[in-house]
Scaffold this motif. Structure first.
Motif: not given
Length: 312
Positions: A243-261
């Motif tokens: 299986g697999q999934y994506m995890l999204e995290r927000t950094r210093n502001h709402a538009q600064d997002k990082r996606a991890y698979r």
């Protein structure tokens, strides 16, 4: 209270008297007799007497008793009542308050504050610090000084949200695996966790041991998740992906997002078929990947494998 060069009007306690700056009290005025309560202080009464000066220190950011010279103890007495101002009485009563019963009550209060009863996943987070006190404790390896010296092991327990809920300190007499085993019943007793509640422990690789795994498998009240020690990379096979999934995290502001698979292979562990092995390939937003192995129980774990990867 802070000493001011101008009169300070006190209204919060219904006192209309102006508190003028006054010279420091004489030494004999600073001493507080320990016989003020002939019948003996209860823990609650003792706490109320030594707790007074500390709130007044906060506005001054006084981290040490030597930095409290700007405190006006007469003003504090009007606002907070009787207080212990000398160091020796404070230290004496603090020693009395630092009893097991008081610590257990404080931990219980903190658990209610962070709503720990709703948590079932806990992180066992041990730390080792260089001990420089006067107690005759055993020596151990201290990474900070890169030498063997007196060390203090602090075993913290956090919820999955990061809230600290439990703490124990020890010297180097027992290693982490022995300390963890001894902590389990005390953790449940102090925080009043029901005996039939199944909880999951997430622990660093320092706990890695076949003996620990055997006890965890046989335990009826907890599950164990940890890294596999000395795992050799290169065992990832995309054709065997479970299986697999994506995890999204927000950094210093709402538009600064990082996606991890996260991709994982769920299989039995070759070294112990009663354990499950999750080979995880984690890829960050820059395309960099890392391959790790996570071990957990084979029997009785009802949650999906993806949940295990995310918790850890």
């Amino acid at each position: 209270m802070i000493r001011h060069s101008k009169p300070l009007k006190i209204q919060s306690m219904g006192c209309d008297q102006a508190c003028m700056r006054r010279p420091a009290p004489a030494r004999r005025d600073m001493e507080v007799s320990m016989t003020a309560n002939p019948g003996g202080h209860s823990k609650t009464a003792a706490l109320s007497t030594i707790n007074g000066p500390w709130p007044g220190r906060s506005p001054l950011r006084t981290r040490h008793s030597r930095e409290t010279k700007l405190l006006d103890f007469e003003d504090l007495r009007r606002l907070l009542g009787r207080t212990l101002r000398s160091l020796f009485p404070q230290r004496t009563q603090l020693s009395e308050l630092a009893a097991t019963q008081s610590v257990d009550q404080l931990l219980g209060f903190n658990a209610e504050l962070v709503e720990m009863s709703q948590s079932q996943d806990f992180y066992f987070d041990p730390h080792t610090k260089h001990y420089t006190g006067m107690q005759n404790v055993l020596k151990g390896w201290c990474a900070r000084i890169r030498w063997a010296d007196k060390v203090l092991h602090s075993d913290f327990v956090h919820t999955a949200a990061g809230d600290p809920v439990y703490l124990e300190c020890a010297d180097n007499y027992q290693d982490i695996r022995q300390r963890f085993e001894a902590l389990l019943p005390r953790f449940r007793r102090v925080l009043e966790i029901p005996a039939n509640k199944m909880i999951t422990w997430v622990i660093d690789r320092g706990i890695f041991s076949q003996e620990v795994f055997k006890k965890a498998i046989e335990a009826p009240d907890y599950h164990l998740i940890t890294w596999e020690k000395n795992y050799r990379r290169g065992q990832w096979d995309v054709s065997r992906r479970s299986g697999q999934y994506m995890l999204e995290r927000t950094r210093n502001h709402a538009q600064d997002k990082r996606a991890y698979r996260f991709e994982y292979i769920d299989q039995s562990w070759a070294k112990n078929p009663k354990m499950r092995q999750l080979i995880v390939l984690a890829t960050n937003s820059k395309g960099r990947s890392v391959e790790v192995s996570i071990l957990t129980h084979a029997d009785g774990v009802l949650r999906e494998s993806a949940d295990k990867v995310e918790v850890y």
